[in-house]
Write an enzyme that holds these catalytic residues in place. Structure first.
Site, PDB file in Angstrom:
ATOM      1  N   ASP A  57       0.849  -1.177   0.000  1.00 21.82           N
ATOM      2  CA  ASP A  57       0.000   0.000   0.000  1.00 21.82           C
ATOM      3  C   ASP A  57       0.893   1.238   0.000  1.00 21.82           C
ATOM      4  O   ASP A  57       1.766   1.380   0.856  1.00 21.82           O
ATOM      5  CB  ASP A  57      -0.881  -0.039   1.249  1.00 21.82           C
ATOM      6  CG  ASP A  57      -1.834   1.135   1.351  1.00 21.82           C
ATOM      7  OD1 ASP A  57      -1.764   2.041   0.506  1.00 21.82           O
ATOM      8  OD2 ASP A  57      -2.646   1.142   2.289  1.00 21.82           O
ATOM      9  N   ARG A 110       4.883   1.867  10.131  1.00 17.18           N
ATOM     10  CA  ARG A 110       4.889   3.076   9.314  1.00 17.18           C
ATOM     11  C   ARG A 110       5.904   4.033   9.924  1.00 17.18           C
ATOM     12  O   ARG A 110       5.591   4.833  10.811  1.00 17.18           O
ATOM     13  CB  ARG A 110       3.490   3.690   9.246  1.00 17.18           C
ATOM     14  CG  ARG A 110       2.488   2.763   8.556  1.00 17.18           C
ATOM     15  CD  ARG A 110       1.107   3.375   8.445  1.00 17.18           C
ATOM     16  NE  ARG A 110       0.171   2.435   7.813  1.00 17.18           N
ATOM     17  CZ  ARG A 110      -1.143   2.655   7.689  1.00 17.18           C
ATOM     18  NH1 ARG A 110      -1.673   3.784   8.136  1.00 17.18           N
ATOM     19  NH2 ARG A 110      -1.917   1.753   7.113  1.00 17.18           N
ATOM     20  N   GLN A 125      -4.627  -3.611  12.492  1.00 14.61           N
ATOM     21  CA  GLN A 125      -6.007  -3.449  12.061  1.00 14.61           C
ATOM     22  C   GLN A 125      -6.554  -4.756  11.503  1.00 14.61           C
ATOM     23  O   GLN A 125      -5.812  -5.672  11.172  1.00 14.61           O
ATOM     24  CB  GLN A 125      -6.131  -2.332  11.032  1.00 14.61           C
ATOM     25  CG  GLN A 125      -5.386  -2.563   9.715  1.00 14.61           C
ATOM     26  CD  GLN A 125      -5.447  -1.333   8.802  1.00 14.61           C
ATOM     27  OE1 GLN A 125      -5.499  -0.199   9.257  1.00 14.61           O
ATOM     28  NE2 GLN A 125      -5.438  -1.566   7.511  1.00 14.61           N
ATOM     29  N   ASP A 236     -14.202   7.363   4.835  1.00 20.74           N
ATOM     30  CA  ASP A 236     -13.729   7.057   6.185  1.00 20.74           C
ATOM     31  C   ASP A 236     -14.909   7.035   7.143  1.00 20.74           C
ATOM     32  O   ASP A 236     -15.792   7.903   7.079  1.00 20.74           O
ATOM     33  CB  ASP A 236     -12.729   8.114   6.669  1.00 20.74           C
ATOM     34  CG  ASP A 236     -11.392   8.055   5.943  1.00 20.74           C
ATOM     35  OD1 ASP A 236     -11.111   7.016   5.301  1.00 20.74           O
ATOM     36  OD2 ASP A 236     -10.630   9.042   6.027  1.00 20.74           O
ATOM     37  N   GLU A 249     -11.102   8.700  13.576  1.00 20.69           N
ATOM     38  CA  GLU A 249     -11.228   7.797  12.425  1.00 20.69           C
ATOM     39  C   GLU A 249     -11.090   6.345  12.880  1.00 20.69           C
ATOM     40  O   GLU A 249     -10.110   5.964  13.509  1.00 20.69           O
ATOM     41  CB  GLU A 249     -10.164   8.103  11.379  1.00 20.69           C
ATOM     42  CG  GLU A 249     -10.250   7.201  10.147  1.00 20.69           C
ATOM     43  CD  GLU A 249      -9.114   7.416   9.165  1.00 20.69           C
ATOM     44  OE1 GLU A 249      -8.708   6.422   8.524  1.00 20.69           O
ATOM     45  OE2 GLU A 249      -8.628   8.562   9.054  1.00 20.69           O
ATOM     46  N   SER A 252     -10.865   3.241   7.167  1.00 20.75           N
ATOM     47  CA  SER A 252     -10.756   3.733   5.793  1.00 20.75           C
ATOM     48  C   SER A 252     -11.158   2.577   4.886  1.00 20.75           C
ATOM     49  O   SER A 252     -10.649   1.463   5.044  1.00 20.75           O
ATOM     50  CB  SER A 252      -9.320   4.171   5.496  1.00 20.75           C
ATOM     51  OG  SER A 252      -9.168   4.511   4.135  1.00 20.75           O
TER      52      SER A 252
END
Length: 335
Positions: A57, A110, A125, A236, A249, A252
């Site tokens: 991604d 990340r 997630q 979202d 949030e 997504s």
């Protein structure tokens, strides 16, 4: 340096041991709810992929993946940012029928994330993907799926309150749908984050649609990679966080690009070189199933339902010294 917010008088109502048991309940109950409502089952997923395949991604296109050489294999591995593209390929490889799909526990690093109350360099997630018919590539089907996911969240919140009566958060089942352009038209003088906070303050559970498109202002509400979500059919899931008094949030997601949408969005994003990558070739030649999918933050969901103010209270990661010292002073335990 991280940006840290500690609300005045904040205290986690559960003990550390109770917190761990509550996290376990959330994971088990939400996974069950998700599989039943969306007709999914669990598959194994990679922690890293071959950097030359185009499967990783790209997020907003500027984040650097964690890469490492594998001498005995003769290639470089990339720790995944998410499994947005891998999942669609898995639908084909694992022969998922129409109306069925997969979910998996996705763990990512990340490295360029700006850490704060909600963001960590460690990402966990539930990544999910569902095989759909071409006739389902529309906003109505997208909204129905969003309502199903919000229903899963609300059902898990009920189970959590029953098990731990000190917890009081009740998410709103009624979803307010709005596009990024409608949001800009309503609050033209606010920043994108401020707009999201204001709409969540008013409606509590919001699905913000069409992320990635250029708005009338000439700006994008937020970046979105051009090769997984269809920018006309994505969004979202946002909820109001009463502890931090801000938008929050949770997911997504979106209906994925078909060949036409991929062709258009690669050009708009200036990413035409990706057309030659194996994944993109399969998409452009119509070899992958039509699908809808997304990611639902595990630690994010735990934060919201448990009422914690920092993501480090529900996941183990690394933090700068200023954050660690401020949390210790406030009596906040970072795992």
């Amino acid at each position: 340096m991280s940006k840290l917010t500690i609300p005045a008088g904040y205290r986690m109502p559960l003990t550390n041991n109770e917190l761990q048991r509550a996290i376990e309940l959330i994971h088990a109950d939400f996974q069950h709810n998700l599989t039943v409502r969306l007709n999914l089952h669990r598959v194994s997923a990679p922690l890293f992929v071959d950097g030359k395949t185009g499967l990783n991604d790209d997020l907003n296109g500027v984040e650097r993946p964690v890469s490492f050489d594998i001498p005995d294999v003769g290639t470089d591995g990339q720790v995944v940012h998410s499994l947005a593209k891998w999942k669609r390929l898995a639908l084909k490889r694992y022969e998922f029928k129409l109306g069925t799909g997969l979910y998996t526990d996705m763990n990512a690093i990340r490295r360029d994330e700006e850490v704060d109350n909600l963001h960590s360099i460690y990402v966990d997630q539930w990544d999910w993907e569902k095989h759909i018919d071409v006739c389902n590539r529309n906003a109505l089907y997208l909204k129905e799926t969003v309502r199903d996911i919000v229903g899963c969240i609300c059902d898990t919140a009920t189970a959590l309150r029953n098990a731990f009566p000190l917890l009081t958060f009740r998410p709103d089942r009624d979803v307010y749908f709005i596009t990024t352009q409608e949001l800009e038209d309503r609050f033209p003088d606010l920043s994108p984050n401020e707009r999201e906070t204001e709409i969540c303050r008013r409606h509590h559970t919001v699905f913000l649609m069409q992320i990635g498109k250029t708005l009338k202002s000439g700006k994008r509400h937020d970046g979105r990679a051009p090769d997984y979500d269809d920018w006309d059919l994505n969004g979202d899931i946002l909820m109001w966080n009463p502890v931090l008094e801000s938008r929050f949030e949770i997911s997504s997601m979106g209906i994925r690009v078909d060949a036409g949408a991929l062709d258009r969005q690669l050009t708009l994003a200036g990413c035409d070189a990706r057309r030659n990558l194996p994944f993109h070739q399969m998409l452009l030649q119509g070899e992958l199933p039509q699908s809808i999918g997304g990611g639902i933050g595990q630690s994010r969901l735990c934060m919201l339902l448990l009422g914690t103010c920092h993501i480090g209270e529900v996941q183990a990661s690394l933090w700068d010294s200023a954050t660690a010292e401020a949390c210790e002073k406030a009596g906040i335990t970072l795992l």
